[in-house]
Structure formats: structure tokens, C-alpha cells
Design a protein around this motif. Structure first.
Motif, PDB file in Angstrom:
ATOM      1  N   UNK A  38       0.845  -1.200   0.000  1.00  0.00           N
ATOM      2  CA  UNK A  38       0.000   0.000   0.000  1.00  0.00           C
ATOM      3  C   UNK A  38       0.879   1.248   0.000  1.00  0.00           C
ATOM      4  N   UNK A  39       2.021   1.181   0.708  1.00  0.00           N
ATOM      5  CA  UNK A  39       2.936   2.324   0.749  1.00  0.00           C
ATOM      6  C   UNK A  39       3.458   2.667  -0.647  1.00  0.00           C
ATOM      7  N   UNK A  40       3.370   1.724  -1.566  1.00  0.00           N
ATOM      8  CA  UNK A  40       3.828   1.945  -2.946  1.00  0.00           C
ATOM      9  C   UNK A  40       2.661   2.065  -3.920  1.00  0.00           C
ATOM     10  N   UNK A  41       1.464   2.181  -3.357  1.00  0.00           N
ATOM     11  CA  UNK A  41       0.282   2.363  -4.211  1.00  0.00           C
ATOM     12  C   UNK A  41      -0.191   1.083  -4.887  1.00  0.00           C
ATOM     13  N   UNK A  42       0.308  -0.054  -4.384  1.00  0.00           N
ATOM     14  CA  UNK A  42      -0.067  -1.330  -5.019  1.00  0.00           C
ATOM     15  C   UNK A  42      -1.049  -2.075  -4.118  1.00  0.00           C
ATOM     16  N   UNK A  43      -2.078  -2.620  -4.735  1.00  0.00           N
ATOM     17  CA  UNK A  43      -3.114  -3.302  -3.952  1.00  0.00           C
ATOM     18  C   UNK A  43      -2.728  -4.761  -3.704  1.00  0.00           C
ATOM     19  N   UNK A  44      -3.242  -5.289  -2.609  1.00  0.00           N
ATOM     20  CA  UNK A  44      -2.876  -6.663  -2.235  1.00  0.00           C
ATOM     21  C   UNK A  44      -4.087  -7.354  -1.630  1.00  0.00           C
ATOM     22  N   UNK A  45      -4.328  -8.574  -2.082  1.00  0.00           N
ATOM     23  CA  UNK A  45      -5.406  -9.386  -1.496  1.00  0.00           C
ATOM     24  C   UNK A  45      -4.808 -10.683  -0.962  1.00  0.00           C
ATOM     25  N   UNK A  46      -5.229 -11.087   0.226  1.00  0.00           N
ATOM     26  CA  UNK A  46      -4.889 -12.413   0.738  1.00  0.00           C
ATOM     27  C   UNK A  46      -6.040 -13.334   0.371  1.00  0.00           C
ATOM     28  N   UNK A  47      -5.751 -14.325  -0.447  1.00  0.00           N
ATOM     29  CA  UNK A  47      -6.830 -15.151  -1.002  1.00  0.00           C
ATOM     30  C   UNK A  47      -6.682 -16.598  -0.535  1.00  0.00           C
ATOM     31  N   UNK A  48      -7.564 -17.034   0.340  1.00  0.00           N
ATOM     32  CA  UNK A  48      -7.581 -18.441   0.721  1.00  0.00           C
ATOM     33  C   UNK A  48      -8.187 -19.253  -0.409  1.00  0.00           C
TER      34      UNK A  48
END
Ligand code: NBP
Length: 470
Positions: A118-128
Motif C-alpha cells: 500500500x505504501x507503494x500504491x499497489x493493492x494486495x489481497x490475501x486469497x484463501x
């Protein structure tokens, strides 16, 4: 091939390969990358048959071949490998891109990575993702967590490749932060408990009832027609039926009795302890696997500690009927504990997890799919804010109908020297939760007596201390 792939998959072991094929067979253009190029080559040669899948042999090439904003699914080994892949990807990503981690990562690592990106403007999802390799190819159960905006970028794709049930696709937004991986962790903890329950009733049939493996398989097949209808019940029957090609014996009887684990069950137990949520049946299933490892010790102690290890109950038919009820009790207690844990975790970590949606997503595709899920979802929907299924009259009725049977089995099991930790804890959990008065008063009095820890009283408010030993 530049900028033409809708989704990128990193990691081409069993899960990554099958998910890439699943995306492609559902019409999505896929770019794949694996650290070791030979694995990518073998995948294209052996498994890709005209599906829209293109390989990339460097991270740069991989990043180039994706549509903007990029959508990337990591399917690498959980742990440091995920961080290493993100490090390698980062210089090639742009703000607005999305990275998903589809492995069995710890929810706290997911929150850390989410912040990092997020600090780099990139989104992240944790996907089970659950369903094993077959599920990954044909339709898994998918549990994504993170920001709703990130989920919106992939919702259409994930719901398309997910298992489909009569209640819709087995993919739904699980909540903020590490919610997706938390839900998957609880899924796995319930899976541990269900499998431990199955193993215990198998042991009872084998040891206390003296049933041959074939007859045990037949019993699981019959149970799979009723309330115990579930992937794991069916799997138990199929595994018990399988004969070793070399010896002709049931293969299961030739397998060393030491059960492995990769960590999700243990993490769930640790999280439950940290949050102060009692999940005895989930936790004991982890401990039972740990205990199984002490084979040499068990052999030594067993030789010096005689106990009748075969005692047929007076009515084997009645025992089988009780045993079916007992396994149902384990399953219901495991779900009840897992859903309580999810409720408290969602509150503590502000996930906003909708447990009715969790149960819907577990309806098909995943390892704990079972007939009970439809009923459990109805129970949760009666009052979604109730932490306990035990507050529901319908749920209590299902337990009550089975508790006496469980007690009869536990008595027989004790006599026959068959340990049944999942069943014992399931029964204890129900008995403890229905007691308005527990003996914790004596514990508290002793704590005050030796450590001046103080106590509260039933008959008046306040905090008290007594000089017990004067
Ligand atoms: P594995 O967990 O066996 O991981 C192997 C993959 O990780 C390979 O592609 C390997 O690349 C890659 N990798 C490793 Br190891 N270290 C790496 C690094 N430092 N940098 C880049 N890549 C690295 O694969 P899997 O069984 O397909 O599972 C993938 C994930 O899905 C895991 O988190 C697993 O827990 C989870 N999961 C698995 C299942 C299942 O049934 N197997 C079910 C549900 C979830 P290489 O080819 O170069 O060695």
C-alpha cells in the motif's frame, strides 16, 4: 504478447498450474511465470492444449505481458518465498496494480504485505483457496480478503473460476485486512477436527468392534448418504477401499500412523488462545497429530501398560448407530467453535466478515464441504450477531439428539482403550457451555490463596481478597 494477458500466475507447482488452466478454460488470457524455467516448459509441453496461456521466463517479461492495471496471483510456497517474489516484482509494478497471494499464508504476514505494498500504491489481497489440486482445476472455494476496491478488480474472474453451488459461486469477499487467509485458516482447523473425528470412529470400528477395513468403508459409504454427507466422509470410504497393488491389502493398513501438518491448524489454535476463544476440538486435532509422531515412545509405553484393546460392545449395530451420531457431534462442535473464533477475530481485527457468506463459500469446492453447511448457514442467519450457534434452539436440538450417543461411545471406547480426543472435547464443549455454574470458583479461590489474585463474589459486586491461610 505485450500487455495482452488479463491475469498473471506466479508459481507453477500443482496449484498454480491448475489455477492457470482454470482461468484459461474460462476464457481469460493468462501469463505464467515460474522461478525454475524447466517447470514452465514442462507445463506448456505436458498440460497446455491450445488454452490462452503464454509463458514468461523473466519477471520483466512477465510484468510486460499483463494488461494495466496488472492482476497477479502468487501460488508459491507460503513463507519467505512470497516476500521474495514480491521483492522481485516490485520494481516492475505500477500504482494501481493488484497482487494476490493464493497460498496458505499466515494472516499476520498478509496484513504486513498489504501495508508494505500500500505504501507503494499497489493493492494486495490475501486469497484463501481450498479444494486441493482437483479443486484448483475444476472449481475451488475462494476466500479473498483485503480492500473492497482490490476485490472489485478481480471479482468477476474469481467468481467465474470458483466452484458453483445452488447458492451461487463459492467465492465471496471475506472482509478487510488478512480476513481471507484467516477464514482459510479456520477452514483448515475445522478440516483437522473433521479428519480427527473420522480417524477416531475408524479406530473404534477397527479396535472395539473388530470390523474389517472393507466393512468400515461400507459404513462410511452408508453414512455419506445421510447427515454426514461430506467430501471427507466420501474420501474416507474411498481411501479405505483402496487396495495396495503390491500386497492386495487395504493400503491404509500399511501406512505409518504418523500424521503431518503444515501449520494452519496450529496457527488457528494459537490465534484462538490469543483471542481467548475456547476451540478445544480444533486444538486437540492438532495435538493428536503431534502425539502421533511419538511412535517409538508409544510402542514402548504400550508394551509396559496393558489395557484390553478389543472388547465388542453388547450390540454392535447399536454401537454403529451411536458412532454415526458421535461423528455428527464432532462435526457440529468443530463448526460451532470455528464460527465463534471467526466472530471474535472479525471483531478484534475489524474484518467485517459475514459468516453466512463464509458458509456459502464452503458449500462446494473446498475440503470441508458437507451437507450440514446449508443448515449451519440458516442458523447463522437467524441472528448474524450471535457469536454462538449454541444460542439457536435448532442447533441445540441437533446436539441434544446426539450427546447421549456420544456418551455411550466414550464409555465403550474407554473400556476398549480407544482414545477419542475429538469426540471427548466435542462432548465436553457442549456440556461446559450448557453449565451456568462451573468449578472455576475453586480455581479462583486457590489463585487468591497462593497469589493474592483477588476474586469476585456471586452475592455482591466488588473485588475481594481473603487471607486464606492465617
Ligand atoms: P508449493 O507450496 O510446493 O510451492 C512450490 C512453488 O513455489 C514452485 O512454483 C516453486 O518454484 C515456488 N517457489 C519456492 Br518453493 N520458493 C520460491 C522463491 N523463493 N521464489 C519464487 N518461487 C518460489 O506449491 P503448491 O502445492 O502448488 O502450493 C502453492 C500454495 O498453495 C502454497 O502456499 C500452499 O500451501 C497452498 N495450497 C496448496 C494446496 C494443495 O493441495 N497443494 C491447497 C490449497 C492451498 P520452483 O519451481 O522454482 O521451485
Amino acid at each position: 504478447m505485450d500487455r495482452s494477458s488479463e491475469i498473471g500466475v506466479v508459481g507453477l507447482a500443482v496449484m498454480g498450474q491448475n489455477l492457470a488452466l482454470n482461468f484459461a478454460r474460462n476464457g481469460f488470457r493468462v501469463c505464467v511465470y515460474n522461478r525454475t524455467p524447466e517447470r514452465t516448459e514442462a507445463f506448456l509441453r505436458d498440460r497446455v492444449r491450445g488454452e490462452p496461456i503464454v509463458p514468461a521466463y523473466t519477471i520483466e517479461e512477465f510484468a510486460r505481458c499483463l494488461e494495466r492495471p496488472r492482476r497477479i496471483l502468487l501460488m508459491v510456497q507460503a513463507g519467505p518465498a512470497v516476500d521474495q517474489v514480491i521483492e522481485a516484482l516490485l520494481p516492475h509494478l505500477e500504482p494501481g496494480d493488484l497482487v494476490m497471494d493464493g497460498g496458505n499464508s499466515h494472516y499476520a504476514d498478509t496484513e504486513r504485505r498489504m501495508q508494505w505494498l500500500a505504501d507503494r500504491g499497489i493493492r494486495f489481497l490475501g486469497v484463501g483457496i481450498s479444494g486441493g489440486e482437483k479443486g484448483a482445476l475444476l472449481g475451488p472455494s475462494i476466500m479473498p480478503g483485503g480492500s473492497p476496491e482490490a476485490y472489485a478488480m478481480v471479482e468477476a474472474m474469481l467468481t467465474r473460476i470458483a466452484a458453483q453451488s445452488e447458492e451461487g459461486p463459492c467465492c465471496a469477499y471475506m472482509g478487510r485486512g488478512g480476513a481471507g487467509h484467516y477464514v482459510k485458516m479456520v477452514h483448515n482447523a475445522i478440516e483437522y477436527a473433521f479428519m480427527q473425528g473420522i480417524a477416531e470412529v475408524y479406530d473404534f470400528m477397527k479396535t472395539a468392534l473388530g470390523m474389517p477395513t472393507e466393512a468400515i468403508a461400507e459404513t462410511f459409504e452408508r453414512w455419506n448418504e445421510g447427515t454426514l454427507n461430506a467430501f471427507l466422509t466420501e474420501l474416507a470410504a474411498r481411501v479405505l477401499r483402496y487396495r495396495d497393488p503390491e500386497t492386495g491389502d487395504p493400503l491404509v493398513e500399511r501406512i505409518l500412523d504418523k500424521a503431518e501438518q503444515k501449520g494452519t491448524g496450529r496457527w488457528a489454535a494459537q490465534s484462538a488462545l490469543e483471542l481467548g476463544v475456547p476451540t478445544p476440538t480444533l486444538t486437540v486435532a492438532v495435538l493428536a497429530r503431534t502425539l502421533s509422531h511419538f511412535k517409538a515412545d508409544r510402542e514402548r509405553i504400550g508394551a509396559a501398560f496393558p489395557w484390553p484393546d478389543r472388547r465388542t460392545p453388547s450390540s454392535p449395530e447399536a454401537a454403529l448407530s451411536d458412532l454415526e451420531a458421535a461423528l455428527n457431534l464432532v462435526v457440529l462442535a468443530a463448526f460451532s467453535q470455528g464460527l465463534w473464533l471467526l466472530h471474535e477475530a472479525s471483531r478484534a481485527y475489524r474484518y467485517g466478515t459475514d459468516r453466512a457468506e463464509v458458509l456459502r463459500v464452503w458449500r462446494a469446492g473446498c475440503i470441508i464441504r458437507a451437507r450440514w453447511l446449508g443448515f449451519l448457514r440458516e442458523v447463522v442467519r437467524e441472528d448474524p450477531e450471535d457469536p454462538h450457534l449454541l444460542f439457536s434452539a435448532r442447533f441445540r436440538a441437533e446436539l441434544q439428539a446426539r450427546l447421549s450417543a456420544a456418551g455411550r461411545i466414550l464409555r465403550e471406547a474407554f473400556e476398549a482403550g480407544v482414545p477419542m480426543p475429538a469426540l471427548s472435547t466435542a462432548a465436553d464443549y457442549v456440556l461446559s457451555m450448557r453449565r451456568s455454574q462451573l468449578p472455576a470458583n475453586l480455581i479462583q479461590a486457590q489463585r487468591d490463596a497462593f497469589g493474592a489474585h483477588t476474586y469476585e463474589r456471586l452475592d455482591r459486586p466488588g473485588v475481594f481478597h481473603t487471607e486464606w491461610l492465617d
